[in-house]
Design an enzyme around this catalytic site. Structure first.
Site, PDB file in Angstrom:
ATOM      1  N   ARG A   1     -34.807 -15.466 -16.541  1.00 24.26           N
ATOM      2  CA  ARG A   1     -34.486 -16.955 -16.412  1.00 24.26           C
ATOM      3  C   ARG A   1     -35.170 -18.562 -16.757  1.00 24.26           C
ATOM      4  O   ARG A   1     -36.310 -18.511 -16.534  1.00 24.26           O
ATOM      5  CB  ARG A   1     -33.210 -17.787 -15.520  1.00 24.26           C
ATOM      6  CG  ARG A   1     -32.363 -19.042 -15.166  1.00 24.26           C
ATOM      7  CD  ARG A   1     -31.531 -19.063 -14.199  1.00 24.26           C
ATOM      8  NE  ARG A   1     -32.078 -19.039 -13.652  1.00 24.26           N
ATOM      9  CZ  ARG A   1     -30.939 -18.812 -12.148  1.00 24.26           C
ATOM     10  NH1 ARG A   1     -29.481 -19.353 -12.051  1.00 24.26           N
ATOM     11  NH2 ARG A   1     -31.574 -18.589 -10.736  1.00 24.26           N
TER      12      ARG A   1
ATOM     13  N   ASP B   1     -25.842 -25.688  -4.041  1.00 21.12           N
ATOM     14  CA  ASP B   1     -26.712 -24.639  -4.542  1.00 21.12           C
ATOM     15  C   ASP B   1     -26.487 -24.544  -5.889  1.00 21.12           C
ATOM     16  O   ASP B   1     -27.681 -23.891  -5.972  1.00 21.12           O
ATOM     17  CB  ASP B   1     -26.807 -23.692  -3.567  1.00 21.12           C
ATOM     18  CG  ASP B   1     -25.650 -23.219  -3.532  1.00 21.12           C
ATOM     19  OD1 ASP B   1     -24.007 -22.993  -3.016  1.00 21.12           O
ATOM     20  OD2 ASP B   1     -26.004 -21.696  -3.848  1.00 21.12           O
TER      21      ASP B   1
END
Ligand code: AMP
Ligand code: MG
Length: 492
Positions: A174, A250
Site C-alpha cells: 500500500r 483509526d
C-alpha cells in the site's frame, strides 16, 4: 536501479514510542499477482526490479531492502463509537518513505506481513480476497480522481490463513501520503502525552499542511486543514455512491485520503440508508451518515488538539468548536458543486439544490441505479430519445419524466452548448464502478480457481472509468437478481 530504494524515513525518526521496530515474517512461496507499473514509475521505482525475484521477495516481506526501516506504528481509535486505547499496525508494516516524481513523500507499507507487537490475537496476515478488493477499489478511486491510498502490488504468499474458512494468503503493498490517522492522535492524547501530540502535529504540518506552519495559530490551522480535506473527501464519496463501511477514527487519514478498504462498497440502486458491512448492524456507517460520522471523528481529533490550541481550556474549546462548525457548510458546498456538475450545470442558481435533491428522492423511491442514472443523463438533455434509457431505470418511469421537465427548464438558463455539456457530464459521471458482484466474481475466480484473468480484466476496465468501452459494456450494468451481493466482510 536495484534494491537500493532511496528510502527517507521521517516517521522512523520520530520518538521510539511512536512505533515498534519489527521485520516482516517471510512467507513460503511468494508469487507476484499484479504489479502497478505506472505507480512504480511515479514513485521512482524500477518496475523490472520490482517484478524480479528479488523485488517480489521485498513485496512479500521476505527481503527488507537496505535503507528500509521496518516499523509498525502505534495508534488508538474509536471503533463503532467506543474507544480502544491501543490498536496500531497489527497486520501492516511500514517499510519506509520515498519522495515521488512530483516531490511528494509517500509511505510504502506491506499489509499482511505477519505479526507485530500490535497484533493482539491476530495473525498479522491478509487473505487474498480482501487484498484483491482493496487493490481494485483503491485503484478505481484513484482513476476517479478521489484522494486515496494506492496499491503498488499484490503478492500471493503460498500460505493459508485461517478465518471463518481456510483461505489463500496475500500481501498488499500500500502506498499512502502517510498512514497517520485520527486514531494516531488519540493514542497520545488519551495517555495524557501532550508532548507526543505536539510532535505528531508538527510532523503532520510539515508533511501535509506546510502552509499551517506560517499561520498565526499553526495547530488551529492544522485542524482546519484536516476538516477541510475530509469535508471535500466525503463529498466526493457521496457523489460516486461510495460507502466506506468502517469509518472508525483509526480508519480516517489526517492527510484526507480514503484509507483502509475493508467492507466497502459502491451502491447499485440509490439508497441513502444503504449499509453493506456485515459488522455494521446499527447502520452507523450507512451511505448517508458518512458526513455526520466524519464530523464526529473530526471532533475526536479536535479534542486531542485542545491542549495545543490554548492554555486556556475555554478558549481552546471555543476555537475547536468554531473550526468544527465549518465542516457542514464546507461539505455542503463541495457536494452541491459536484452535484451541479453531475447535472450539467456550470452556473449556480438558488433552486439547484432542490433540483438535485428531488432527483435523488425520485431515484430512491424508484430504486434507480445511481451510476447509470447520472451516466445516462449525460447527453439525454438534448436528445429526448435518450430519455428512454434513463426513465427505464426508474420503477415508475413517470417519476423521471416529471423531474426531467424541470431539469430542461433549468438547463435552458445555461450558456454551454450541448456537446460541451455532454463532455463535462461524462467526465464526472463514471460509466464504470467496481460493482460488488463483479468484485465478488473476481475474488471467487482467484480464490477458488487460481484464475486472475477476471481480476486483470476488471482492473483494465476500471482504469478508465469515464470512457465508454464497448468491448466491456457488460461491466456497466447492475447485478442480475441472483448476482446481487448483500453484504461485504472485513476480515482482511
Ligand atoms: P481494521 O478493521 O482494518 O480497521 O483493523 C482494526 C485493528 O485490528 C487494527 O489495529 C488492525 O491492525 C487489527 N487487525 C485486523 N486484522 C488483523 C490481523 N489479521 N492480525 C492482526 N491484527 C489485525
Ligand atoms: Mg484499520
Amino acid at each position: 536501479m536495484t534494491a537500493q530504494i532511496p528510502f527517507d524515513n521521517s516517521y522512523a525518526r520520530l520518538p521510539e514510542r511512536f512505533f515498534a521496530r519489527i521485520a516482516p515474517t517471510p512467507v513460503r512461496a511468494p508469487r507476484l499477482i499484479r504489479l502497478n507499473r505506472p505507480l512504480a514509475l511515479q514513485l521512482g521505482l524500477d518496475p523490472e526490479w520490482l517484478a524480479s525475484t528479488e523485488g517480489v521477495e521485498m513485496l512479500a516481506g521476505n527481503r527488507v531492502p537496505d535503507a528500509a526501516e521496518a516499523i509498525a506504528t502505534a495508534y488508538a481509535g474509536h471503533q463503532f463509537g467506543g474507544f480502544v486505547p491501543q490498536l496500531g499496525d497489527g497486520r501492516a508494516i511500514l517499510l519506509g518513505e520515498v519522495i515521488d516524481q512530483s516531490g511528494v513523500r509517500r509511505d510504502i507499507q506491506l499489509k499482511g506481513p505477519g505479526p507485530t507487537p500490535f497484533s493482539r490475537r491476530g495473525d498479522g496476515r491478509a487473505a487474498m480476497g480482501p487484498v484483491l478488493r482493496e487493490y481494485v477499489v483503491s485503484e478505481t478511486m484513484a482513476a476517479l480522481g478521489i484522494p486515496t491510498t494506492r496499491a503498488l502490488a499484490a503478492v500471493a504468499t503460498g500460505e493459508k490463513v485461517i478465518r471463518e474458512e481456510i483461505l489463500p494468503g496475500a500481501v498488499l503493498t500500500r502506498v499512502a501520503s502517510s498512514h497517520i490517522r485520527v486514531g494516531t492522535f488519540e493514542f497520545f492524547a488519551r495517555r495524557g502525552d501532550v508532548e507526543g501530540v505536539r510532535v505528531l502535529a508538527d510532523h503532520v504540518i510539515a508533511r501535509h499542511y506546510p502552509d499551517a506552519a506560517h499561520a498565526e495559530k499553526p495547530f488551529l490551522a492544522l485542524l482546519q486543514a484536516v476538516i477541510n480535506a475530509q469535508a471535500e473527501l466525503i463529498a466526493q464519496w457521496l457523489l460516486v455512491g461510495f460507502i466506506h463501511g468502517v469509518m472508525n477514527t483509526d480508519n480516517m487519514s489526517v492527510a484526507g485520503e480514503t484509507i483502509d478498504y475493508g467492507p466497502c462498497a459502491f451502491m447499485d440502486e440509490y439508497d441513502p440508508a444503504a449499509v453493506w458491512s456485515a459488522i455494521d448492524r446499527q447502520g452507523r456507517y450507512a451511505y448517508g451518515n458518512q458526513p455526520a460520522i466524519a464530523q464526529w471523528n473530526l471532533t475526536r481529533l479536535a479534542e486531542c488538539l485542545l491542549p495545543l490550541l490554548s492554555n486556556d481550556t475555554e478558549l481552546a474549546v471555543q476555537e475547536a468548536e468554531e473550526a468544527l462548525s465549518a465542516f457542514p457548510p464546507t461539505f455542503e458546498k463541495a457536494y452541491q458543486a459536484g452535484l451541479r456538475r453531475k447535472l450539467g450545470l456550470l452556473t449556480e442558481h438558488e433552486a439547484d439544490a432542490a433540483l438535485g435533491r428531488d432527483l435523488l428522492s425520485a431515484m430512491a423511491a424508484n430504486r434507480a441505479d445511481f451510476t447509470l442514472t447520472f451516466r445516462r443523463l449525460s447527453g439525454a438533455e438534448s436528445d429526448a430519445e435518450k430519455d428512454g434509457a434513463v426513465r427505464s431505470l426508474f420503477a415508475d418511469p413517470s417519476a423521471f419524466d416529471e423531474w426531467a421537465v424541470r431539469w430542461r427548464e433549468r438547463l435552458a438558463l445555461e450558456s454551454t452548448d450541448a456537446a460541451a455539456r455532454r463532455n463535462m457530464m461524462r467526465a464526472v459521471n463514471p460509466a464504470y464502478i467496481p460493482r460488488n458482484h463483479r468484485v465478488e466474481a473476481v475474488i471467487r475466480a482467484a480464490v477458488d480457481r487460481d484464475d486472475f484473468g477476471p481480476f486483470e480484466e476488471l482492473l483494465t476496465v476500471l482504469s478508465q472509468p469515464f470512457e465508454d468501452q464497448p468491448a466491456f459494456a457488460h461491466y456497466a450494468g447492475p447485478p442480475e437478481e441472483q448476482e446481487r451481493v448483500r453484504q461485504t466482510f472485513c476480515g482482511t
